[in-house]
Scaffold this motif. Sequence first.
Motif, short mmCIF file in Angstrom:
data_model
loop_
_atom_site.label_atom_id
_atom_site.label_comp_id
_atom_site.label_asym_id
_atom_site.label_seq_id
_atom_site.Cartn_x
_atom_site.Cartn_y
_atom_site.Cartn_z
N UNK A 1 -4.00 8.10 8.99
CA UNK A 1 -2.89 6.59 7.95
C UNK A 1 -1.17 6.36 7.34
N UNK A 2 -1.35 7.87 6.53
CA UNK A 2 -0.47 8.46 6.22
C UNK A 2 0.69 9.26 6.94
N UNK A 3 0.03 9.17 8.14
CA UNK A 3 1.18 10.04 8.98
C UNK A 3 1.79 9.02 9.75
N UNK A 4 0.64 8.07 10.17
CA UNK A 4 1.01 7.06 10.83
C UNK A 4 2.06 5.95 9.92
N UNK A 5 2.57 6.55 9.01
CA UNK A 5 3.02 5.35 7.48
C UNK A 5 4.40 6.45 7.30
N UNK B 1 0.51 -1.54 0.09
CA UNK B 1 -0.17 0.14 0.41
C UNK B 1 0.83 0.89 0.43
N UNK B 2 1.88 0.63 0.50
CA UNK B 2 2.36 2.19 0.75
C UNK B 2 3.65 2.39 -0.62
N UNK B 3 3.91 1.74 -0.92
CA UNK B 3 4.55 1.48 -2.76
C UNK B 3 3.39 2.23 -3.80
N UNK B 4 2.21 2.12 -3.32
CA UNK B 4 1.30 2.37 -4.09
C UNK B 4 1.41 3.44 -4.83
N UNK B 5 0.89 3.84 -3.03
CA UNK B 5 -0.01 5.57 -2.57
C UNK B 5 1.70 6.32 -3.10
N UNK B 6 2.80 6.02 -2.44
CA UNK B 6 4.13 6.77 -3.01
C UNK B 6 4.08 7.01 -4.82
N UNK B 7 4.05 6.13 -5.42
CA UNK B 7 3.88 5.79 -6.47
C UNK B 7 2.47 7.04 -7.91
N UNK B 8 1.48 7.02 -7.31
CA UNK B 8 -0.16 7.87 -7.46
C UNK B 8 0.95 9.24 -7.98
#
Length: 228
Positions: free
Chosen positions: A128-132, A103-110
């Motif tokens: 969630x993104x703050x926690x990640x 999920x992290x990779x997918x969000x950063x690639x968008x």
Amino acid sequence: MANTVRMLSTLGLAGAMRSLSSAFETASGIHVDADFAPTLALLKRLRDGEAADLVILTREGLDEMIGEGRVVAGSAADLARSYVGIAVRAGQPHPDIGSEAALRRTLLAARSVAYSRLGASGVYFAQLIARMGIAAEINARATIVEQGFTAERLGSGEADLAVQQISELKQVGGIEVVGPVPHELQTPAVFSAGRMANARHAVAADRLLRYLASPEVVPVLRQSGLEP
């Protein structure tokens, strides 16, 4: 009109409620005057004095209204559970969101991720993104939706990914739901209904509430991406 119920509902149940309201009207002869908005927007409107007979909010929002004496405590009923999901434009490849790392990779690639500012899903996603540890990168190019359906930003090309309750994503045409954010990363939102303490049409509101909390509505809830 005595045979009208004024209902304010969170956006997450809009798809299901349009169908259920129509079925209720046919069976009861009671018209449902429904208005849909994110929970935080509805809480503000109710505190500003807007009149309603029945409200559907997140459980936390309903509890606030009960605590303030605006909703009758004994009337509260949990209707459905909803998970936050991710969608892409129809025909686009479905990215991997099956684990936190994926999920992290997918969000950063968008190129851009569309999420809501006022809805329960948007509040959750921001946390969630703050926690990640990726909030700064995501927000630098995010498409923040003040009100309405985030998936509409996929069709317009403003965003590659849309984040919202699955029940809200499914109300937009031309998109495909990839799936839920991994369940271990989220707590499902519970949507609950209650009668307003100052309801003008209390009897009709109670009748609608009983119908919405009955087993009869389960297939419609499931079809719209909700879990009873």
